[in-house]
Write an enzyme that holds these catalytic residues in place. Structure first.
Site, PDB file in Angstrom:
ATOM      1  N   GLU A  62      44.383  35.952  27.319  1.00 50.73           N
ATOM      2  CA  GLU A  62      43.137  35.336  26.813  1.00 50.73           C
ATOM      3  C   GLU A  62      42.748  34.115  27.639  1.00 50.73           C
ATOM      4  O   GLU A  62      42.181  33.157  27.115  1.00 50.73           O
ATOM      5  CB  GLU A  62      43.280  34.940  25.339  1.00 50.73           C
ATOM      6  CG  GLU A  62      43.081  36.060  24.355  1.00 50.73           C
ATOM      7  CD  GLU A  62      41.841  36.871  24.642  1.00 50.73           C
ATOM      8  OE1 GLU A  62      40.845  36.298  25.101  1.00 50.73           O
ATOM      9  OE2 GLU A  62      41.891  38.081  24.420  1.00 50.73           O
TER      10      GLU A  62
HETATM   11  C1  LIG Z   1      51.318  41.144  27.452  1.00 51.69           C
HETATM   12  C2  LIG Z   1      49.935  41.043  28.011  1.00 51.69           C
HETATM   13  C3  LIG Z   1      48.857  41.446  27.228  1.00 51.69           C
HETATM   14  C4  LIG Z   1      47.563  41.375  27.736  1.00 51.69           C
HETATM   15  N1  LIG Z   1      46.512  41.847  26.984  1.00 51.69           N
HETATM   16  C5  LIG Z   1      45.287  41.977  27.566  1.00 51.69           C
HETATM   17  C6  LIG Z   1      44.210  42.669  26.904  1.00 51.69           C
HETATM   18  O1  LIG Z   1      44.339  43.123  25.765  1.00 51.69           O
HETATM   19  N2  LIG Z   1      43.041  42.823  27.566  1.00 51.69           N
HETATM   20  C7  LIG Z   1      42.843  42.352  28.827  1.00 51.69           C
HETATM   21  O2  LIG Z   1      41.765  42.532  29.372  1.00 51.69           O
HETATM   22  N3  LIG Z   1      43.833  41.675  29.484  1.00 51.69           N
HETATM   23  C8  LIG Z   1      45.039  41.500  28.884  1.00 51.69           C
HETATM   24  N4  LIG Z   1      46.047  40.854  29.549  1.00 51.69           N
HETATM   25  C9  LIG Z   1      45.787  40.282  30.853  1.00 51.69           C
HETATM   26  C10 LIG Z   1      45.734  38.762  30.812  1.00 51.69           C
HETATM   27  O3  LIG Z   1      44.583  38.317  30.148  1.00 51.69           O
HETATM   28  C11 LIG Z   1      45.851  38.255  32.258  1.00 51.69           C
HETATM   29  O4  LIG Z   1      47.193  38.491  32.661  1.00 51.69           O
HETATM   30  C12 LIG Z   1      45.479  36.800  32.389  1.00 51.69           C
HETATM   31  O5  LIG Z   1      44.104  36.612  32.149  1.00 51.69           O
HETATM   32  C13 LIG Z   1      45.821  36.238  33.762  1.00 51.69           C
HETATM   33  O6  LIG Z   1      45.386  37.087  34.780  1.00 51.69           O
HETATM   34  P1  LIG Z   1      46.417  37.540  35.920  1.00 51.69           P
HETATM   35  O7  LIG Z   1      47.624  38.069  35.281  1.00 51.69           O
HETATM   36  O8  LIG Z   1      45.704  38.414  36.873  1.00 51.69           O
HETATM   37  O9  LIG Z   1      46.833  36.190  36.623  1.00 51.69           O
HETATM   38  P2  LIG Z   1      46.039  35.488  37.825  1.00 51.69           P
HETATM   39  O10 LIG Z   1      44.593  35.428  37.506  1.00 51.69           O
HETATM   40  O11 LIG Z   1      46.452  36.116  39.097  1.00 51.69           O
HETATM   41  O12 LIG Z   1      46.625  33.996  37.728  1.00 51.69           O
HETATM   42  C14 LIG Z   1      47.845  33.599  38.356  1.00 51.69           C
HETATM   43  C15 LIG Z   1      47.933  32.062  38.277  1.00 51.69           C
HETATM   44  O13 LIG Z   1      46.825  31.480  38.976  1.00 51.69           O
HETATM   45  C16 LIG Z   1      46.100  30.614  38.133  1.00 51.69           C
HETATM   46  N5  LIG Z   1      44.672  30.745  38.418  1.00 51.69           N
HETATM   47  C17 LIG Z   1      43.958  31.867  38.628  1.00 51.69           C
HETATM   48  N6  LIG Z   1      42.667  31.565  38.821  1.00 51.69           N
HETATM   49  C18 LIG Z   1      42.559  30.230  38.710  1.00 51.69           C
HETATM   50  C19 LIG Z   1      41.479  29.304  38.816  1.00 51.69           C
HETATM   51  N7  LIG Z   1      40.221  29.697  39.037  1.00 51.69           N
HETATM   52  N8  LIG Z   1      41.738  27.987  38.655  1.00 51.69           N
HETATM   53  C20 LIG Z   1      42.993  27.557  38.407  1.00 51.69           C
HETATM   54  N9  LIG Z   1      44.047  28.386  38.303  1.00 51.69           N
HETATM   55  C21 LIG Z   1      43.833  29.703  38.448  1.00 51.69           C
HETATM   56  C22 LIG Z   1      46.425  31.063  36.718  1.00 51.69           C
HETATM   57  O14 LIG Z   1      46.262  29.998  35.782  1.00 51.69           O
HETATM   58  C23 LIG Z   1      47.865  31.519  36.848  1.00 51.69           C
HETATM   59  O15 LIG Z   1      48.723  30.416  36.730  1.00 51.69           O
HETATM   60  C24 LIG Z   1      47.349  40.870  29.030  1.00 51.69           C
HETATM   61  C25 LIG Z   1      48.429  40.438  29.807  1.00 51.69           C
HETATM   62  C26 LIG Z   1      49.703  40.545  29.323  1.00 51.69           C
HETATM   63  C27 LIG Z   1      50.856  40.133  30.197  1.00 51.69           C
END
Ligand SMILES: Cc1cc2nc3c(=O)[nH]c(=O)nc-3n(C[C@H](O)[C@H](O)[C@H](O)COP(=O)(O)OP(=O)(O)OC[C@H]3O[C@@H](n4cnc5c(N)ncnc54)[C@H](O)[C@@H]3O)c2cc1C
Length: 592
Positions: free
Chosen positions: A436
């Site tokens: 989220e």
């Molecule tokens: C168990 C689980 C359930 C989930 N459920 C859902 C769901 O129901 N629906 C859905 O759509 N998604 C879901 N997700 C996905 C989840 O919302 C994402 O994992 C999350 O938004 C982070 O995206 P990412 O994993 O690609 O990390 P990334 O975006 O790659 O982020 C990696 C790091 O970089 C930082 N970062 C990235 N961009 C920026 C920025 N612009 N400024 C500062 N820091 C930044 C982040 O804070 C983080 O520390 C789920 C994930 C998990 C693990």
């Protein structure tokens, strides 16, 4: 594993006394709703939570969801618990009456949601997403979509999922690549979504996926994203689930925690036949999805509260039993008598009380927005909710890491051993600062969009209200020192805000560098504010007499502890914010 009981007294005190539920219901024209009903609702929800959901928490951890030939199978026992939840009307508690909801105030929704999350986080994630989908369809769907989908979603007959994330599109939703092509009265959607919570299961007759995708010739970036509704089963001529739609779960993740919550990879349109319906306007999908995400963000904040409360209850039970001290007469005493164990338990207890109070204050603001008849007032409430949402999501979930960490620490070695269950809370809490929108994204939302975006006006309104509480507290002899501490925290927030407004446009890294520290500072400040409001109420009630003194006096102490041990953290966040981005950004990437 310890039993779970909902802390009614604290919840009831906050809702009925601090937030003056009776008056709020009268103001909202809810004649049949009052504090007695609120207490009865909380008691009944607490019973379902303790007796039905809570025993499943460990079962879900040990026997998580499984993917089989015919789709995902949830933890044994979850379906029966979910059936009781839906049949007893909990899914419909706060939804509008037009489609079968009970239209109860959202502050009661927040309190009951805490119960479900404390009792069994993994199971309770399923209704969270359904509530968000209901909000999005109500706000942006056509009348046809509303009447076809809302009644069964609101009753809990069907559940929903939220499909944003793709392998290349995580925090950066501008990279969403799923496509939707017009086909008669609907669209055909194709592409893959990953990490979809409760994206498949057998608990409900149908699953309604809310999916972000692009129309042909959509502009690049976030301006070209639209929102679609994709049912697992298409509705037949009677509006009941019929033919299977072309959306399938092709994998589920093996995770650190919330094993009972299936996290699915969903393929849409592998056979070119994933029927989808547009929700809202073309290319306005992100704004429409934000209706769902904002609801879910507050919900995840409450998850942080729920898992913290459960971890605390277990730590207290353990600390009262574990004998590790010896009196001079040779008798042994439990670890709860050691100051350092008290430090941990008091930190947990006071943090949780502040978290709960803030979550309820935010939910009450949402009630005010929904019942406001004057558009200007509604707009003011919406702006305040805009400030609360990243704080409730970001600060509550970050604090839940510390609280569940301490829950494990109180157990000593037994905390690291899975049998006690303490480790599960720690593992389950870990995802809450990630999904989220990560804490980084919440910080950016607060510092960027919500503060720099309106020149700090909505934030200043909140600071003014906190300042008024400082004045009220200063007028009460017993609270004068606490008022001084709250004043110092308000000054830290005002200083941080001024720095942000001054440097936000000069240094392109300023807002990003300050953002999470700013969100945390505001969290501790808001926590102090709501604890201060509670303290004022406690003084009035003690003077009037007739209320449970044992509870009120404990509240005085918890508030004092919060002001002495947690509120001063605003100073270090303030100092870090003023340091700016220089040392943060100075190293060459190769120097890491
Ligand atoms: C168990 C689980 C359930 C989930 N459920 C859902 C769901 O129901 N629906 C859905 O759509 N998604 C879901 N997700 C996905 C989840 O919302 C994402 O994992 C999350 O938004 C982070 O995206 P990412 O994993 O690609 O990390 P990334 O975006 O790659 O982020 C990696 C790091 O970089 C930082 N970062 C990235 N961009 C920026 C920025 N612009 N400024 C500062 N820091 C930044 C982040 O804070 C983080 O520390 C789920 C994930 C998990 C693990």
């Amino acid at each position: 594993m310890s039993d779970y009981h909902f802390p009614y007294k604290d919840a009831s005190f906050l809702i009925n006394q601090v937030l003056d539920f009776d008056q709020a219901c009268r103001d909202a024209g809810l004649e049949d709703v009052n504090s007695e009903l609120a207490d009865a609702i909380l008691e009944e929800a607490g019973r379902l939570g303790s007796e039905v959901f809570a025993p499943l928490n460990e079962v879900g951890d040990k026997s998580g969801a499984r993917l089989e030939e015919d789709g995902v199978h949830e933890t044994p026992g979850f379906a029966e618990a979910y059936r009781q939840y839906a049949e007893n009307g909990w899914a419909a508690l706060t939804a509008g009456e037009q489609y079968g909801g009970q239209a109860m105030p959202r502050v009661l929704g927040a309190a009951t949601t805490e119960i479900w999350y404390s009792a069994c986080t993994a199971l309770s994630l399923c209704p969270l997403l359904t509530t968000g989908a209901v909000e999005a369809i109500e706000a942006h769907g056509t009348d046809e979509l509303k009447s076809a989908y809302l009644p069964d979603l609101i009753s809990g007959n069907w559940s929903a999922s939220m499909c944003l994330t793709e392998p290349q599109a995580g925090s950066d939703l501008a990279a969403v690549a799923c496509k939707a092509i017009p086909e008669g009265d609907h669209y055909l959607l194709s592409g893959q979504k990953i990490y979809i919570t409760w994206g498949d299961h057998q608990m409900t007759e149908n699953i309604i996926h809310m999916v972000l995708a692009r129309l042909p010739q959509a502009p690049p970036g976030v301006r070209g994203i639209s929102l679609f509704l994709v049912p697992k089963f298409l509705l037949d001529e009677n509006g009941r689930p019929g033919k299977r739609n072309d959306v399938y779960c092709v994998g589920i993740e093996h995770k650190m925690g919330i094993h009972g919550s299936p996290t699915c990879t969903l393929n849409f349109g592998d056979n070119d036949a994933a029927v989808a319906y547009l929700v809202g306007q073309p290319n306005q999908g992100l704004a429409a999805m934000f209706t769902m995400m904002n609801e879910a963000r507050q919900g995840v904040g409450i998850q942080g509260l729920g898992v913290s409360e459960r971890s605390y209850q277990q730590a207290v039970a353990f600390a009262k039993e574990r004998l590790q001290g010896t009196h001079s007469d040779g008798s042994r005493f439990p670890i709860i008598e050691f100051p350092d164990v008290r430090r941990m338990l008091m930190l947990m207890k006071s943090a949780i009380e502040a978290m709960r109070a803030l979550a309820y204050v935010a939910a009450a603001e949402s009630d005010l927005e929904h019942t406001a008849t004057d558009p200007e007032k509604a707009q003011k409430h919406a702006a305040r909710i805009g400030i609360y949402t990243p704080i409730v999501k970001g600060w509550l979930t970050e604090l839940s890491q510390e609280v569940t960490y301490l829950g494990t620490q109180v157990h000593g070695g037994m905390g690291y051993i899975e049998e006690t269950g303490s480790a599960q809370f720690y593992r389950d809490a870990r995802i809450m600062t990630i999904y989220e929108g990560t804490t980084g994204i919440q910080g950016l939302d607060l510092a960027g969009r919500k503060t720099l975006g309106d020149d700090g006006k909505a934030l200043q309104d909140l600071l003014d209200e906190i300042q008024a509480t400082v004045e009220d507290m200063s007028g009460v002899e017993r609270l004068k020192m606490l008022a001084d501490a709250l004043q110092a925290a308000v000054d830290n927030a005002a200083g941080a805000k001024a720095w942000l407004l001054e440097n936000g446009s000069k240094d392109r890294n300023a807002a990003g560098a300050a953002s999470v520290n700013f969100m945390m500072l505001m969290g501790y400040l808001c926590g102090g504010w709501v604890m201060g409001k509670s303290a004022l109420k406690v003084e009035q009630m003690l003077e009037a007499g007739g209320y449970d003194e044992f509870f009120l006096k404990a509240k005085q102490i918890t508030t004092q502890f919060y002001f002495e041990h947690l509120l001063p953290r605003t100073s270090s966040y303030h100092v870090a914010i003023l340091a700016g981005s220089e040392s943060m950004m100075a190293l060459d990437v190769e120097q890491f």
